[in-house]
Structures are given as structure tokens and as C-alpha cells.
Design an enzyme around this catalytic site. Structure first.
Site, PDB file in Angstrom:
ATOM      1  N   CYS A  18       0.809  -1.210   0.000  1.00 38.37           N
ATOM      2  CA  CYS A  18       0.000   0.000   0.000  1.00 38.37           C
ATOM      3  C   CYS A  18       0.836   1.251   0.000  1.00 38.37           C
ATOM      4  O   CYS A  18       2.037   1.220   0.217  1.00 38.37           O
ATOM      5  CB  CYS A  18      -0.884   0.027   1.245  1.00 38.37           C
ATOM      6  SG  CYS A  18      -1.787  -1.495   1.480  1.00 38.37           S
ATOM      7  N   ARG A  42       1.694   2.106  -5.899  1.00 42.86           N
ATOM      8  CA  ARG A  42       1.884   1.120  -4.825  1.00 42.86           C
ATOM      9  C   ARG A  42       0.634   0.282  -4.564  1.00 42.86           C
ATOM     10  O   ARG A  42       0.699  -0.725  -3.853  1.00 42.86           O
ATOM     11  CB  ARG A  42       2.280   1.823  -3.518  1.00 42.86           C
ATOM     12  CG  ARG A  42       3.599   2.541  -3.593  1.00 42.86           C
ATOM     13  CD  ARG A  42       3.908   3.183  -2.264  1.00 42.86           C
ATOM     14  NE  ARG A  42       4.177   2.211  -1.229  1.00 42.86           N
ATOM     15  CZ  ARG A  42       5.363   1.702  -0.961  1.00 42.86           C
ATOM     16  NH1 ARG A  42       6.406   2.090  -1.642  1.00 42.86           N
ATOM     17  NH2 ARG A  42       5.519   0.820   0.000  1.00 42.86           N
ATOM     18  N   TRP A  89      -3.748  -2.099  -1.761  1.00 42.58           N
ATOM     19  CA  TRP A  89      -3.553  -3.108  -2.794  1.00 42.58           C
ATOM     20  C   TRP A  89      -3.605  -4.457  -2.112  1.00 42.58           C
ATOM     21  O   TRP A  89      -2.691  -4.885  -1.438  1.00 42.58           O
ATOM     22  CB  TRP A  89      -2.215  -2.913  -3.493  1.00 42.58           C
ATOM     23  CG  TRP A  89      -1.991  -3.835  -4.652  1.00 42.58           C
ATOM     24  CD1 TRP A  89      -0.960  -4.705  -4.814  1.00 42.58           C
ATOM     25  CD2 TRP A  89      -2.808  -3.974  -5.817  1.00 42.58           C
ATOM     26  NE1 TRP A  89      -1.093  -5.369  -6.014  1.00 42.58           N
ATOM     27  CE2 TRP A  89      -2.224  -4.943  -6.648  1.00 42.58           C
ATOM     28  CE3 TRP A  89      -4.017  -3.369  -6.236  1.00 42.58           C
ATOM     29  CZ2 TRP A  89      -2.775  -5.327  -7.867  1.00 42.58           C
ATOM     30  CZ3 TRP A  89      -4.556  -3.757  -7.452  1.00 42.58           C
ATOM     31  CH2 TRP A  89      -3.926  -4.725  -8.245  1.00 42.58           C
ATOM     32  N   ASN A 115       0.765   0.305   6.157  1.00 44.48           N
ATOM     33  CA  ASN A 115       1.336  -0.492   5.072  1.00 44.48           C
ATOM     34  C   ASN A 115       2.177  -1.586   5.718  1.00 44.48           C
ATOM     35  O   ASN A 115       3.025  -1.287   6.553  1.00 44.48           O
ATOM     36  CB  ASN A 115       2.214   0.406   4.177  1.00 44.48           C
ATOM     37  CG  ASN A 115       3.020  -0.398   3.167  1.00 44.48           C
ATOM     38  OD1 ASN A 115       2.553  -1.422   2.673  1.00 44.48           O
ATOM     39  ND2 ASN A 115       4.219   0.065   2.867  1.00 44.48           N
ATOM     40  N   GLY A 116       1.926  -2.832   5.337  1.00 48.80           N
ATOM     41  CA  GLY A 116       2.699  -3.936   5.914  1.00 48.80           C
ATOM     42  C   GLY A 116       1.777  -5.038   6.393  1.00 48.80           C
ATOM     43  O   GLY A 116       0.625  -5.122   5.978  1.00 48.80           O
ATOM     44  N   GLU A 483      13.505 -10.620 -20.401  1.00 49.19           N
ATOM     45  CA  GLU A 483      12.939  -9.343 -19.958  1.00 49.19           C
ATOM     46  C   GLU A 483      11.899  -8.842 -20.966  1.00 49.19           C
ATOM     47  O   GLU A 483      10.848  -8.313 -20.590  1.00 49.19           O
ATOM     48  CB  GLU A 483      14.067  -8.311 -19.754  1.00 49.19           C
ATOM     49  CG  GLU A 483      13.642  -6.842 -19.704  1.00 49.19           C
ATOM     50  CD  GLU A 483      12.552  -6.509 -18.710  1.00 49.19           C
ATOM     51  OE1 GLU A 483      12.201  -7.361 -17.875  1.00 49.19           O
ATOM     52  OE2 GLU A 483      12.005  -5.393 -18.791  1.00 49.19           O
ATOM     53  N   LYS A 487       7.952  -7.598 -20.307  1.00 47.18           N
ATOM     54  CA  LYS A 487       7.342  -6.329 -20.733  1.00 47.18           C
ATOM     55  C   LYS A 487       6.054  -6.581 -21.500  1.00 47.18           C
ATOM     56  O   LYS A 487       5.034  -5.951 -21.257  1.00 47.18           O
ATOM     57  CB  LYS A 487       8.294  -5.522 -21.618  1.00 47.18           C
ATOM     58  CG  LYS A 487       9.350  -4.664 -20.978  1.00 47.18           C
ATOM     59  CD  LYS A 487       8.944  -3.588 -20.029  1.00 47.18           C
ATOM     60  CE  LYS A 487       8.712  -4.040 -18.641  1.00 47.18           C
ATOM     61  NZ  LYS A 487       9.749  -4.459 -17.783  1.00 47.18           N
ATOM     62  N   GLU A 490       3.164  -7.956 -19.124  1.00 44.95           N
ATOM     63  CA  GLU A 490       2.515  -7.080 -18.151  1.00 44.95           C
ATOM     64  C   GLU A 490       1.833  -5.859 -18.768  1.00 44.95           C
ATOM     65  O   GLU A 490       0.911  -5.309 -18.182  1.00 44.95           O
ATOM     66  CB  GLU A 490       3.482  -6.668 -17.021  1.00 44.95           C
ATOM     67  CG  GLU A 490       4.656  -5.851 -17.439  1.00 44.95           C
ATOM     68  CD  GLU A 490       5.651  -5.566 -16.315  1.00 44.95           C
ATOM     69  OE1 GLU A 490       5.326  -5.726 -15.139  1.00 44.95           O
ATOM     70  OE2 GLU A 490       6.780  -5.156 -16.650  1.00 44.95           O
ATOM     71  N   HIS A 506      15.410 -27.812 -28.625  1.00 47.14           N
ATOM     72  CA  HIS A 506      15.180 -28.738 -27.513  1.00 47.14           C
ATOM     73  C   HIS A 506      13.727 -28.699 -27.032  1.00 47.14           C
ATOM     74  O   HIS A 506      13.417 -29.228 -25.968  1.00 47.14           O
ATOM     75  CB  HIS A 506      16.131 -28.403 -26.362  1.00 47.14           C
ATOM     76  CG  HIS A 506      17.578 -28.514 -26.754  1.00 47.14           C
ATOM     77  ND1 HIS A 506      18.177 -29.727 -27.036  1.00 47.14           N
ATOM     78  CD2 HIS A 506      18.523 -27.568 -26.953  1.00 47.14           C
ATOM     79  CE1 HIS A 506      19.455 -29.523 -27.374  1.00 47.14           C
ATOM     80  NE2 HIS A 506      19.682 -28.218 -27.331  1.00 47.14           N
ATOM     81  N   LYS A 600       3.648  -1.979  -8.146  1.00 49.00           N
ATOM     82  CA  LYS A 600       5.013  -1.545  -8.427  1.00 49.00           C
ATOM     83  C   LYS A 600       6.003  -2.104  -7.408  1.00 49.00           C
ATOM     84  O   LYS A 600       7.036  -2.636  -7.769  1.00 49.00           O
ATOM     85  CB  LYS A 600       5.043  -0.012  -8.432  1.00 49.00           C
ATOM     86  CG  LYS A 600       6.396   0.588  -8.768  1.00 49.00           C
ATOM     87  CD  LYS A 600       6.688   0.479 -10.240  1.00 49.00           C
ATOM     88  CE  LYS A 600       8.013   1.078 -10.643  1.00 49.00           C
ATOM     89  NZ  LYS A 600       8.481   0.516 -11.913  1.00 49.00           N
TER      90      LYS A 600
END
Ligand code: AGP
Length: 605
Positions: A18, A42, A89, A115-116, A483, A487, A490, A506, A600
Site C-alpha cells: 500500500c 503502490r 492493494w 502499510n505492511g 525481460e 514487458k 505485463e 530442444h 510496483k
């Protein structure tokens, strides 16, 4: 921080990543709402604001994205000099109005944002219920206002009640608390970030600096077990030892404009387009820290890079970069796997964490494991004052500026550049590395032009309805293929997978049918011939080949030209993919900056 502070998500009903903010001073509620907008990366499943005005406490909160909640709950009507806010979140448990923050005590006098995760909340809740408290939500947070209420009923003042409450909590928390008849705002942290901003006649407490960057760049990062008691003045104390703490005010170099979208429709495209500049800042920073960490690598017996998601792919690229540049073997593990993999650590080991946020729980746990064995810690992070930066023996800042889009772009290229610098420094060739990277910065500024964006936009149109996209690379470009897949997944929500070119035969070659799009990442190095030959294998099975390369090839159905920057090809090759993911996402109407189901900063295991 110890191991028990990292919770297993399966054992708890509601898990939060959060954003919290508190403001004391004129226009507090509107500053809180602005701060929530800056912290939306967040968390964005519900939001809420509490305001203290003339001895009353008003709370407005609801589920949905911040802009919807802001309209629905008419945040603009709120007035007062003390205000707190929260973006939630939730990955487990219900997203309901009741579960949204702020949370209150029985008398609705005390409001808390958090938050936590409070690990011992069930045990505390049972005791509070036995003492007559009634609960309105399923959250762990709600026990905090009730505990404070309990202490106040026992005759403690507000500050002491919060202090004693913090000492009862187990787990990770950053909280901001207000009480309707108090002219104070109190914040405290352990394990989750909390930073104090000092403005003109105003104080702020927030999860991250961009929340108040438009008002002040003067900050104090709170350490674990510290609380800030803020009224007309502010003091910091350790809530465990009850000892006052003197901490120096730091000036943040980020600007408010960097944290805003400006003329761009989305943060993501802004952050992609500013990579020439952000990379330049990463490369041309004070060399002291780079040399320091390079020395730690040279002195270590066993260096392990750890990171998650995109930062993990950068870490894997780091192993190739060190091999190529410094002829050095560096190990890599993804953060969440490191605890199952670290039995070989010794006091001579070095773990290098790579992270944009500096708060990723899985990476932090890997760092903790190293610390427990007496090994050394280094980090490459973008967020100043983050937990990783503060717990490291040596750190290097990425200097990308605030990265707000959930999908990482400019932090990624900055992290890659730092790894090149480190490898060159470890080989005693830092000036050579800087020269090469300076050339790369210039090349990136040059390539991010209309011609490239138009070309990628057209390609995006062609690819948007495909169900699968595959990406291949070899050597330095293999981790970049991985990577690239992240991208595309998401941002465009297309199934994408990256492979090492040599692995196709293979297994993955079986996936290729007529017109399957396959992106080939080509570096101008010894892998070029082989990766082009892999592209031919795909084409022979009907695949549609998109080449990202400094030079054209007969095998490409589409060619996206990138500058030739030698061994720095991973830095330029990822950029067209970032654009491709963006334009497909836009075409499909996706929520570009707030990727579906993702946040994020992933502050839970
Ligand atoms: C990046 O595009 C992703 N959203 C994600 O994989 C991210 O890189 C990962 O969660 C690690 O975050 P960090 O860099 O803040 O540690």
C-alpha cells in the site's frame, strides 16, 4: 529485520502493498489526495482519506481506482489541517469499503493508515474482543486503533499510547495515526518504508518521496523502530528504547516534474522516452561508490546477484557482463529462490541486490540470508532511503528519477549500465567502460525518435491480436529476451516467452506455426551468426521474424534498426520492445501504468 518479519502469504487473510501519507499544515486534505495520486503505483484497489477539523474526525473511503473514489467520495469537499490517506492493494481477501483504510477504534476518534502486515493480529484481536472492543473489518490494521484506544483508556497520553502499541506489534508496518482531539500526527515504522518531508509550515509522512515532492525535497528517512511525533514541530524517537533520535535532513535530487506525466498520456511512455537522460545520470555519477562496490566484488569469495522480475533479468545479464568484461564468474539467483539456494554462503560471500524500489520482500529476504551468514551486502537501487540501500554495506544509485509505471523501463536500462560500469571497474578499466556507456547514452537519445515510434506503432497494430509472441536471444541478449517477455506480458497482456536461441531445437520450436511472431534480438558480436540461424529455423516452420539489430538480414520479415553499441547491445535492444509493449497495450485499451493484478513495489513474499 529478521526472517519472521517476512510472512508467508498463504497464512493470512489479507495482504497489503500500500501507499500511505499524512500531512499536517494548511490544505492538508488536498495535499493528501495529491500524494495518493503520486503513490498510486503502490496500490490501487481502494483509497481513503481522514481529516481532523475542529475536534472532529471525518473519514471518506471506498473501493475502486483513486480517481473513481475521489469523485464518488468527493474528497475535494474535505477541509482541515491534519489529514491522512491510503491506497490499498490487496492480493488476498476482500476488496470492500469496510476493509479500506483509514481504520478506527470503537469511538471513531482515532484513525490509522498502515502499510505492511501485522503477524500477531489474531492473538491481539482476541484479547481486544475479550476486553469489549468491537471490530468492523477483517483487516490486521484495525487492531492498531483499538490498541491505542485501550492505552488511552488506561490513562496514557496519545504519544505514549502509540509508542506502547508499536511495541506490541509483530511483523512489518509503517503507520500514520491521528486522533480527533489532538493537534498531532504520529508515524512509526518497522520493516516498511516511511519518510518524513519537511515543507514550509508543513510536515509530511509518506511511503515514498514523490508523495510530497511538489511541496518539499527536504526529507528524513525513518529507520526501523522509529516514530515521528509531529505537531507544530517534529521529533523522532526510538519507540523500543524511548530515546530521542537526531537525524540529518537530506535534500532529494529528484524534481516534482520528474514525478509527473507532463505532456505524455502515460508514465510508461514518458519513462521510456527519457532513457537517454536517465542513463546519462546513471553513468555519470560520482565514481566513488562504483569503485567501492567493485572492490567488494574483487575481495569476495563468491558473489551472488539477486533480484526479482525485471531486476532479476538484469541480474542474469550481469553474469554475462562480468564474464565478458571482467572475465569473472558471478552467480545469479532470483530473490524468491535464494533461501532454498544459499547454504553455501560464508562470511566471504557478497550478495548484490538489484531493485528499482529497494523494497521487494523476496530480494530483501535473500539479503537477510546473506547477513545471517556474516556475508557482505551491496545494492543497485533507484529509490533513495529504501530498505535495501540502508541495509547494504555498499550501494550504487541508479539515478533514473521516479519510476511510476508498474512496468520498469528506465530503471532497467540504468541498472544494466551500472552492471557494465561495475564490471569495467572490477577489471580496472572504468574509463573505458564510461566511454562506451556515454556512446550508448547518445545512441539512445538519437534512436528514441518519431521514426522509431511510428515504426513500432505499426508493428503493434499488426501484432495486437496474436495470442503468443516469442523472443529469442543468445549470450548477452538471452536475459534480454526474458525481460522482453515480461514487458509484453505485463503491458500488452499477450502470452510472451523468451528463449535462448540455442534452446529452440530442444522443445520450443514445437510452438511455432504459420505466422507466429518471433522477435530476434541480435547483438553485433559472436552470437550474431547463430541467432540468425535460429531465426531461419523458426522461419522455416512458418514463423514471422521481427529482427532487432544494427544490421538488416534476409531472414527478417520486419527490421527494427538499433544503433551498434558493441557489447552494450542489451541496453538498446530492450527499448523497441518497451515501445512495442506500450503501443499494443494502448491499442488494446489496457490500463498502461497500472498493469492488471500487479503492483510496483512487491513488499510481500
Ligand atoms: C517490472 O516491469 C516488473 N513490474 C517487476 O518484475 C519488477 O521488476 C519486480 O517486481 C522487482 O521490483 P524491484 O525492482 O522494485 O525490486
Amino acid at each position: 529485520m529478521n526472517k519472521t518479519q517476512f510472512l508467508d502469504a498463504r497464512n493470512i487473510g489479507a495482504i497489503y502493498m500500500c501507499g500511505i501519507i499524512g500531512v499536517i499544515g494548511q490544505d492538508a486534505p488536498s495535499l493528501v489526495v495529491h500524494g495518493l495520486k503520486m503513490l498510486e503505483y503502490r496500490g490501487y484497489d481502494s483509497s481513503g482519506v481522514a481529516v481532523i477539523s475542529e475536534g472532529t474526525l471525518e473519514i471518506r473511503k471506498n473501493t475502486g481506482k483513486l480517481e473513481e473514489v475521489e469523485k464518488k467520495e468527493k474528497f475535494s469537499e474535505l477541509n482541515g489541517n491534519i489529514s491522512i490517506g491510503h491506497n490499498r492493494w490487496c492480493t488476498h481477501g476482500a476488496v470492500t469499503k469496510e476493509n479500506s483504510h483509514p481504520h478506527t477504534d470503537c469511538t471513531e476518534s482515532i484513525a490509522v493508515v498502515h502499510n505492511g502486515i501485522i503477524e500477531n493480529y489474531l492473538e491481539l484481536k482476541e484479547k481486544l474482543i475479550a476486553n469489549g472492543h468491537s471490530f468492523k473489518t477483517q483487516t490486521d490494521t484495525e487492531i492498531v486503533p483499538h490498541l491505542i484506544e485501550e492505552k488511552i483508556n488506561a490513562g496514557k497520553n496519545f504519544e505514549t499510547a502509540v509508542k506502547e502499541t508499536c511495541n506490541k506489534l509483530e511483523g512489518r508496518f509503517a503507520i500514520v495515526v491521528v486522533k480527533k482531539d489532538e493537534k498531532q500526527m504520529i508515524g512509526a515504522r518497522r520493516g516498511s518504508p516511511l519518510v518524513m518531508g519537511i515543507g514550509d509550515g508543513k510536515y509530511f509522512l509518506a511511503s515514498d518521496v514523490p508523495a510530497f515532492l511538489s511541496s518539499t525535497r527536504k526529507v528524513i528517512f525513518l529507520e526501523d523502530n522509529e516514530m515521528a511525533v509531529i505537531g507544530s514541530e517534529a521529533k523522532i524517537l526510538n519507540f523500543k528504547t524511548n530515546v530521542a533520535v537526531q537525524r540529518q535532513v537530506q535534500e532529494i535530487s529528484w524534481t516534482a516534474e520528474e514525478a509527473e506525466k507532463g505532456e505524455y498520456p502515460h508514465y510508461l511512455i514518458k519513462e521510456i522516452m527519457e532513457q537517454g537522460v536517465s542513463l546519462h545520470r546513471a553513468v555519470n555519477q560520482d565514481e566513488t561508490r562504483i569503485k567501492e562496490v567493485a572492490q567488494m566484488i574483487n575481495a569476495a569469495f563468491g558473489t551472488y546477484i539477486v533480484g526479482c522480475g525485471t531486476a532479476g533479468k538484469v541480474g542474469l545479464a550481469g553474469t554475462y557482463i562480468f564474464s565478458k568484461v571482467a572475465k569473472k564468474h558471478i552467480n545469479f539467483a532470483i530473490g524468491s529462490e535464494f533461501p532454498q539456494y544459499h547454504d553455501f554462503l560464508t562470511p566471504k560471500s557478497l550478495t548484490i541486490a538489484i531493485s528499482q524500489s529497494g523494497e521487494t520482500a523476496d530480494t530483501l529476504e535473500a539479503m537477510e540470508a546473506t547477513k545471517e551468514t556474516g556475508g557482505k551486502l551491496a545494492s543497485i537501487v533507484n529509490v533513495m532511503g529504501s530498505t535495501m540501500q540502508r541495509m547494504s554495506d555498499g550501494y550504487i544509485m541508479v539515478n533514473a528519477g521516479p519510476e511510476k509505471a508498474v512496468a520498469s523501463t528506465k530503471a532497467t536500462t540504468g541498472q544494466l549500465a551500472i552492471l557494465y560500469l561495475l564490471a569495467f571497474a572490477s577489471a580496472g578499466k572504468l574509463p573505458e567502460g564510461k566511454q562506451l556507456l556515454d556512446k550508448t547514452c547518445g545512441a539512445i537519445s538519437g534512436m528514441l525518435n518519431k521514426e522509431l515510434t511510428e515504426k513500432v506503432k505499426t508493428l503493434a497494430n499488426k501484432l495486437k491480436s496474436h495470442e503468443n509472441i516469442y523472443i529469442i536471444g543468445r549470450g548477452l541478449n538471452y536475459p534480454i529476451a526474458l525481460e522482453a517477455a515480461i514487458k509484453l506480458q505485463e503491458v500488452s497482456y499477450i502470452h510472451a516467452e523468451g528463449f535462448a536461441g540455442g534452446e529452440l531445437k530442444h522443445g520450443p520450436l514445437a510452438l511455432i506455426t504459420k505466422d507466429t511472431p518471433c522477435i530476434v534480438l541480435v547483438g553485433n558480436d559472436e552470437t550474431r551468426k547463430d541467432v540468425l540461424s535460429n531465426a531461419r529455423e523458426i522461419k522455416a516452420r512458418g514463423g514471422y521474424i521481427i529482427g532487432i539489430s544494427p544490421e538488416n538480414s534476409e531472414v527478417f520479415d520486419e527490421w527494427i534498426q538499433v544503433p551498434d553499441v558493441g557489447i552494450c547491445s542489451p541496453i538498446v535492444n530492450i527499448i523497441p520492445i518497451q515501445l512495442l509493449a506500450y503501443f499494443i497495450g494502448v491499442e488494446k485499451g489496457n490500463d498502461i501504468d497500472r498493469c492488471r493484478n500487479l503492483a510496483k513495489a512487491v513488499t510481500v513474499k
